[in-house]
Design an enzyme around this catalytic site. Structure first.
Site, PDB file in Angstrom:
ATOM      1  N   ASP A 153      -8.966  -5.762   8.233  1.00  0.00           N
ATOM      2  CA  ASP A 153      -8.832  -6.671   6.882  1.00  0.00           C
ATOM      3  C   ASP A 153      -8.291  -8.212   7.410  1.00  0.00           C
ATOM      4  OD1 ASP A 153      -6.460  -6.307   8.731  1.00  0.00           O
ATOM      5  OD2 ASP A 153      -5.429  -5.403   7.026  1.00  0.00           O
ATOM      6  N   ASP A 179       5.674   0.156   3.848  1.00  0.00           N
ATOM      7  CA  ASP A 179       5.334   0.820   2.429  1.00  0.00           C
ATOM      8  C   ASP A 179       4.498   1.923   2.621  1.00  0.00           C
ATOM      9  OD1 ASP A 179       3.214  -0.726   2.558  1.00  0.00           O
ATOM     10  OD2 ASP A 179       3.253  -1.590   0.336  1.00  0.00           O
ATOM     11  N   HIS A 195       1.196   1.276   3.763  1.00  0.00           N
ATOM     12  CA  HIS A 195      -0.027   0.660   3.611  1.00  0.00           C
ATOM     13  C   HIS A 195      -0.870   0.866   5.059  1.00  0.00           C
ATOM     14  CE1 HIS A 195       1.258  -3.700   4.335  1.00  0.00           C
ATOM     15  NE2 HIS A 195       0.587  -3.225   5.357  1.00  0.00           N
ATOM     16  N   GLU A 232      -2.709  -0.770  -0.327  1.00  0.00           N
ATOM     17  CA  GLU A 232      -1.449  -0.587  -0.691  1.00  0.00           C
ATOM     18  C   GLU A 232      -1.245   0.614  -1.672  1.00  0.00           C
ATOM     19  OE1 GLU A 232       1.015  -2.348   0.336  1.00  0.00           O
ATOM     20  OE2 GLU A 232       0.611  -4.599   0.248  1.00  0.00           O
TER      21      GLU A 232
END
Ligand code: GLP
Length: 243
Positions: A67, A134, A136, A141
Site C-alpha cells: 500500500d 482494527d 486491517h 479497512e
C-alpha cells in the site's frame, strides 16, 4: 495456519526472517510482497544483517508493496516508498528497479490502474503482513464489503489515530490510501503475518475464533492454504492462545 510463538519482538523478527531467508535461498529470483509499519521493521533489520554478514542475496529478488498513502511524495519521510528504502532496500543488495511501491501522488485512478497491472503480472511467492489495531490488512479497512483488487480506501479514525505517532500532528496523516485488495493478498503463495503490540482484538479474532469476519480482515488468513503467523508470547498469553 501455522502459528509461531516468539519469545519477544527480536525473536519474532528472527523467526520471520528465517521464513524469508529459506525462500530466498531456495528461490533466489522470488517475488516478495512487503509491508510497512513497526511490526516488520525488526525483521527487515535482521534481513539486512544477514545480507551483509551472511551473504543472503537479494540481487534477483523482486518486491511489490501492499500500500501507499495518497498525497505523499516518495521523498516524504512517512511515505511507504521512503520507509522501504530507509528500512530495507538501502541496506540490501536489491536492484531498486525491481521494487514496486504504488504511487501516492498524481492521478489516483491512473496509479491504481498501474498497481493492478503490476499485480496481474506478478505471482507473489510470499506476502508479509502486519495488522492494524482494527484488523486491517494493508489498508483494507473493516467493512461489510471488502475488495478484490487494488483500490483507494478511506482510512478509519482508529487507523489515523494509530498512525498519528509517525507525523507531527493528526491533521498531517493522510485520509486516503491505495492498497492491494484482499484478492491480491490472498493470491500470494505464502502469507507471513507478524503480530505484536496492542493487537489483542485482531489477534483474538484471528487465533481464538472460528469466524471469517469482514469487520476484521485479518481473519481471512484462516482461508489461506499456507499462512504463517508470528506472534509475541506476551500477546499470545494475553488472548489465551496456547501452542
Ligand atoms: C499501517 C499499514 C499496515 C500495517 C499497520 C500496522 O496501517 N498500512 O500494513 O500492518 O500499519 O502497523 P504497525 O506494525 O506499526 O502496528
Amino acid at each position: 495456519m501455522k502459528v509461531i510463538v516468539a519469545e519477544n519482538y527480536e525473536d519474532g523478527a528472527k523467526k520471520a526472517a528465517d521464513v524469508i531467508e529459506a525462500l530466498v535461498r531456495s528461490n533466489p529470483a522470488c517475488t516478495l510482497g512487503l509491508a510497512t509499519g513497526s511490526s516488520p521493521v525488526g525483521m527487515y533489520k535482521e534481513l539486512a544483517r544477514r545480507c551483509k554478514e551472511e551473504g543472503l542475496d537479494f540481487s534477483k529478488v523482486h518486491t511489490v508493496n501492499l500500500d501507499e498513502y495518497v498525497g505523499l511524495e516518495p521523498t516524504h519521510p512517512q511515505s511507504y516508498r521512503y520507509f522501504m528504502d530507509d528500512n530495507l532496500f538501502n541496506h540490501i543488495n536489491i536492484d531498486k528497479a525491481n521494487t514496486y511501491v504504488a504511487k501516492g501522488t498524481g492521478d489516483v485512478e491512473a496509479n491504481i490502474r498501474e498497481f493492478n497491472k503490476i499485480l496481474d503480472q506478478t505471482d507473489i511467492d510470499l506476502q508479509v503482513l502486519g495488522v492494524g489495531p482494527d484488523g486491517h490488512l494493508g489498508f483494507n479497512e473493516p467493512g461489510a464489503v471488502l475488495y478484490e483488487k487494488a483500490h483507494q480506501e478511506t482510512l478509519e479514525d482508529s487507523t489515523i489515530d494509530a498512525n498519528t505517532r509517525f507525523f507531527e500532528s493528526r491533521d498531517e496523516v493522510p485520509r486516503f490510501a491505495v492498497t492491494m485488495g484482499m484478492g491480491s493478498i490472498m493470491k500470494a503463495k505464502t502469507l507471513l503475518m507478524i503480530i505484536n503490540g496492542n493487537k489483542q482484538e485482531a489477534a483474538r479474532k484471528l487465533l481464538m475464533e472460528d469466524r471469517i469476519d469482514p469487520m476484521c480482515p485479518a481473519t481471512f488468513l484462516r482461508l489461506h492454504r499456507d499462512a504463517v503467523v508470528v506472534i509475541e508470547k506476551e500477546l499470545a498469553e494475553e488472548i489465551g492462545y496456547k501452542a
